[in-house]
Design an enzyme around this catalytic site. Structure first.
Site, PDB file in Angstrom:
ATOM      1  N   LYS A   1      -5.774  31.399  -4.665  1.00 16.84           N
ATOM      2  CA  LYS A   1      -5.815  32.655  -3.915  1.00 16.84           C
ATOM      3  C   LYS A   1      -4.739  33.601  -4.444  1.00 16.84           C
ATOM      4  O   LYS A   1      -3.553  33.313  -4.363  1.00 16.84           O
ATOM      5  CB  LYS A   1      -5.617  32.376  -2.425  1.00 16.84           C
ATOM      6  CG  LYS A   1      -6.723  31.510  -1.831  1.00 16.84           C
ATOM      7  CD  LYS A   1      -6.538  31.263  -0.347  1.00 16.84           C
ATOM      8  CE  LYS A   1      -5.351  30.371  -0.061  1.00 16.84           C
ATOM      9  NZ  LYS A   1      -5.305  29.916   1.351  1.00 16.84           N
TER      10      LYS A   1
ATOM     11  N   THR B   1      -2.847  39.542   9.887  1.00 20.56           N
ATOM     12  CA  THR B   1      -3.474  38.609   8.954  1.00 20.56           C
ATOM     13  C   THR B   1      -3.277  37.148   9.357  1.00 20.56           C
ATOM     14  O   THR B   1      -3.462  36.249   8.544  1.00 20.56           O
ATOM     15  CB  THR B   1      -2.895  38.810   7.541  1.00 20.56           C
ATOM     16  OG1 THR B   1      -1.460  38.641   7.596  1.00 20.56           O
ATOM     17  CG2 THR B   1      -3.215  40.210   7.025  1.00 20.56           C
TER      18      THR B   1
ATOM     19  N   GLY C   1      -3.943  33.617  10.282  1.00 22.78           N
ATOM     20  CA  GLY C   1      -5.112  32.748  10.202  1.00 22.78           C
ATOM     21  C   GLY C   1      -6.055  33.026   9.054  1.00 22.78           C
ATOM     22  O   GLY C   1      -7.165  32.470   9.026  1.00 22.78           O
ATOM     23  N   THR C   2      -5.650  33.820   8.070  1.00 26.14           N
ATOM     24  CA  THR C   2      -6.570  34.135   6.968  1.00 26.14           C
ATOM     25  C   THR C   2      -6.923  32.898   6.151  1.00 26.14           C
ATOM     26  O   THR C   2      -8.078  32.717   5.756  1.00 26.14           O
ATOM     27  CB  THR C   2      -5.985  35.212   6.046  1.00 26.14           C
ATOM     28  OG1 THR C   2      -4.654  34.827   5.661  1.00 26.14           O
ATOM     29  CG2 THR C   2      -5.939  36.557   6.737  1.00 26.14           C
ATOM     30  N   GLY C   3      -5.930  32.044   5.880  1.00 20.58           N
ATOM     31  CA  GLY C   3      -6.200  30.846   5.094  1.00 20.58           C
ATOM     32  C   GLY C   3      -7.134  29.885   5.810  1.00 20.58           C
ATOM     33  O   GLY C   3      -8.060  29.322   5.197  1.00 20.58           O
ATOM     34  N   CYS C   4      -6.896  29.693   7.108  1.00 25.64           N
ATOM     35  CA  CYS C   4      -7.767  28.827   7.909  1.00 25.64           C
ATOM     36  C   CYS C   4      -9.192  29.363   7.911  1.00 25.64           C
ATOM     37  O   CYS C   4     -10.164  28.610   7.755  1.00 25.64           O
ATOM     38  CB  CYS C   4      -7.263  28.754   9.358  1.00 25.64           C
ATOM     39  SG  CYS C   4      -5.546  28.238   9.554  1.00 25.64           S
TER      40      CYS C   4
END
Length: 279
Positions: A173, A204, A206-209
């Protein structure tokens, strides 16, 4: 209906962890199940407490899920101890889990370590080799590859190193640190850039989850990996672009931005008198 399992911690604020995962899977039309690794007391301003489950109880949760509703895909999030990671890896192997997406939550974008070196070592030896794809951010990519990453070329070289070490596909990412919102997918043969769009939204959390859960959802529905990632990035962009603004800190996204229907209208400003439900 296709099914997906999230193995992660609970976020009492609702923006990340299993709450974000379940919302994302539901928005993708996938039936979501969860095995909770830890309870957290947190909101948009930070975490004030963590209560980790025992390895034995995590094993019980996974047994209950796999022996009844077998998931078409599995996503793992932050798991803070080596003992829990070992349980997860053992159960995924025992039941022959497929379409495994590992979000290696090890290092924050700021560079701060989020789990112990012992746990990182167990991730590498036990869980990564089982993964269909792992989704490291740039600091995590640096830790896993052992090299500094400051350009697109660096991302490609680091992703190749990580693939060679663990045998899984790598979604590196990019983020604002390297190339805005473009990510690199390397499957062992092809390095494919998945373009994204920069969205000026400070919320932003929780973007990875969300991204990893969307990938798992798409894999559960039969998409190939590149398509699963491309669609997941589009969903993440839509959730960010909805500009939800909740809380006093870095707030959550609107995971339900694309959900429309009779029931959703009641919470989106519709007049209840104008909503007609099917009998």
């Amino acid at each position: 209906m296709r099914t997906a399992l999230t193995i992660a911690g609970s976020d009492s604020g609702g923006g990340a962890g299993i709450q974000a995962d379940i919302k994302t899977m539901t928005a993708h039309g996938v039936f979501a199940m969860s095995a909770v690794t830890a309870l957290t007391a947190q909101n948009t301003t930070g975490v004030t407490g963590i209560m980790e489950v025992t390895p034995e109880f995590l094993a019980e949760q996974l047994d209950a899920i796999f022996t009844d509703i077998f998931p078409d895909a599995v996503k793992t999030g932050m798991v803070s101890s080596a003992a829990l990671i070992e349980v997860i890896a053992a159960k995924l192997k025992e039941y022959g889990a497929r379409n495994i997406v590992v979000d290696p939550v090890m290092v924050a974008t700021s560079g701060a370590k989020l789990i112990s070196e012992d746990a990182i070592g167990t991730l590498k030896t036990a869980l990564f080799p089982l993964a269909t794809v792992i989704t490291p951010n740039i600091p995590e990519l640096e830790v896993l590859s052992g090299m500094s990453v400051s350009s697109g070329e660096d991302m490609e070289n680091a992703a190749r190193i990580v693939h060679d070490l663990f045998g899984c596909s790598v979604l590196a990412k990019g983020g604002h640190r390297v190339n805005d919102a473009n990510d690199l997918l390397f499957d062992g043969q092809n390095a494919v850039w998945i373009p994204g769009r920069r969205i000026d939204n400070p919320n932003t959390h929780g973007t990875g989850c969300t991204l990893s859960s969307a990938i798992a959802s798409n894999l559960a529905k039969g998409c190939d990996l590149k398509t699963a990632v491309t669609l997941a990035k589009a969903y993440l962009s839509g959730a960010l672009a909805a500009m939800l603004d909740l809380g006093k800190g870095s707030g959550p996204m609107n995971h339900a931005f694309a959900i429309a229907g009779d029931y959703s209208g009641l919470v989106n400003g519709a007049d209840p008198a104008e909503v007609h439900y099917e009998k």
